[in-house]
Design an enzyme around this catalytic site. Structure first.
Site, mmCIF file in Angstrom:
data_model
loop_
_atom_site.group_PDB
_atom_site.id
_atom_site.type_symbol
_atom_site.label_atom_id
_atom_site.label_comp_id
_atom_site.label_asym_id
_atom_site.label_seq_id
_atom_site.Cartn_x
_atom_site.Cartn_y
_atom_site.Cartn_z
ATOM 1 N N HIS A 88 65.476 -16.023 -36.409
ATOM 2 C CA HIS A 88 64.084 -15.526 -36.388
ATOM 3 C C HIS A 88 63.494 -15.343 -37.784
ATOM 4 O O HIS A 88 62.625 -14.492 -37.987
ATOM 5 C CB HIS A 88 63.983 -14.187 -35.634
ATOM 6 N N SER A 145 69.918 -16.617 -30.685
ATOM 7 C CA SER A 145 69.762 -15.312 -31.333
ATOM 8 C C SER A 145 71.093 -14.537 -31.375
ATOM 9 O O SER A 145 71.997 -14.916 -32.106
ATOM 10 C CB SER A 145 68.642 -14.532 -30.644
#
Length: 206
Positions: A162, A120
């Protein structure tokens, strides 16, 4: 030769790491940098990643860069076999990497061929510039004076993490829509961007 594994959720794709980068992992040490997560409310992914690394036979050496000396940081990053940078706030992470000088050590080690795993925020900081992440992360609360959006520039593309994955569906769509002029590499929580030398491939967990 660069060996880089970038993902949205490491626990979801850990099983494809070793086959993707062709690096023996069992018994190797990984410098684990959780710094991006230290002000986040939800941090279960940090523990999940440690469990996943452990299950691959890696020895996790935690390196919270805001809490260690420069000598310790240099020693761990130089002597570890691979570097793991966790998710959290991208802007806070980059601010602290710069403040401690860890950014330079990471760039140096990755350029030498040390395996880098970024989850991330740990993936997005590798881009040439991180301003594109504003719709994904709050860039003011923890970093009110943040004005220099230059990323580590280890890769020439911009990872979008994501995608279509709860609870970031809307944020990721915004990032893609606003930054379509950039060379984006878009991944869901079940995918990883694998860079080996000049090759860039998106792998998916089967």
């Amino acid at each position: 030769m660069k060996k880089i594994f970038l993902c949205s959720s490491f626990a979801d794709v850990a099983s494809i790491l070793s086959e993707s980068v062709s690096v023996p992992l069992r018994g190797k040490t990984v410098a684990f940098i959780p710094t991006a997560s230290i002000h986040e409310e939800y941090t279960q992914y940090v523990e999940d990643a440690k469990v996943a690394l452990d299950s691959l036979g890696l020895i996790v050496k935690e390196l919270e860069i805001t809490q260690c000396s420069k000598n310790e940081m240099e020693e761990v990053l130089t002597n570890c076999d691979c570097i793991y940078v966790s998710g959290g706030n991208t802007f806070f992470l980059l601010q602290e990497l710069r403040k401690t000088g860890a950014d330079k050590y990471i760039i140096e080690q990755v350029e030498k061929g040390k395996l880098y795993i970024g989850e991330s925020a740990g993936a997005m900081i590798l881009a040439p510039n991180i301003e594109y992440a504003k719709d994904m992360d709050d860039h003011l609360t923890q970093t009110p004076d943040f004005t220099d959006f230059k990323g580590l520039g280890i890769v020439e593309f911009y990872p979008v993490v994501h995608f279509n994955s709860f609870p970031f569906e809307e944020a990721a769509q915004k990032v893609v829509h606003k930054n379509s002029h950039l060379p984006l590499e878009i991944i869901t929580n079940q995918q990883a961007i694998v860079v080996v030398g000049n090759s860039i491939v998106i792998k998916e967990r089967k």
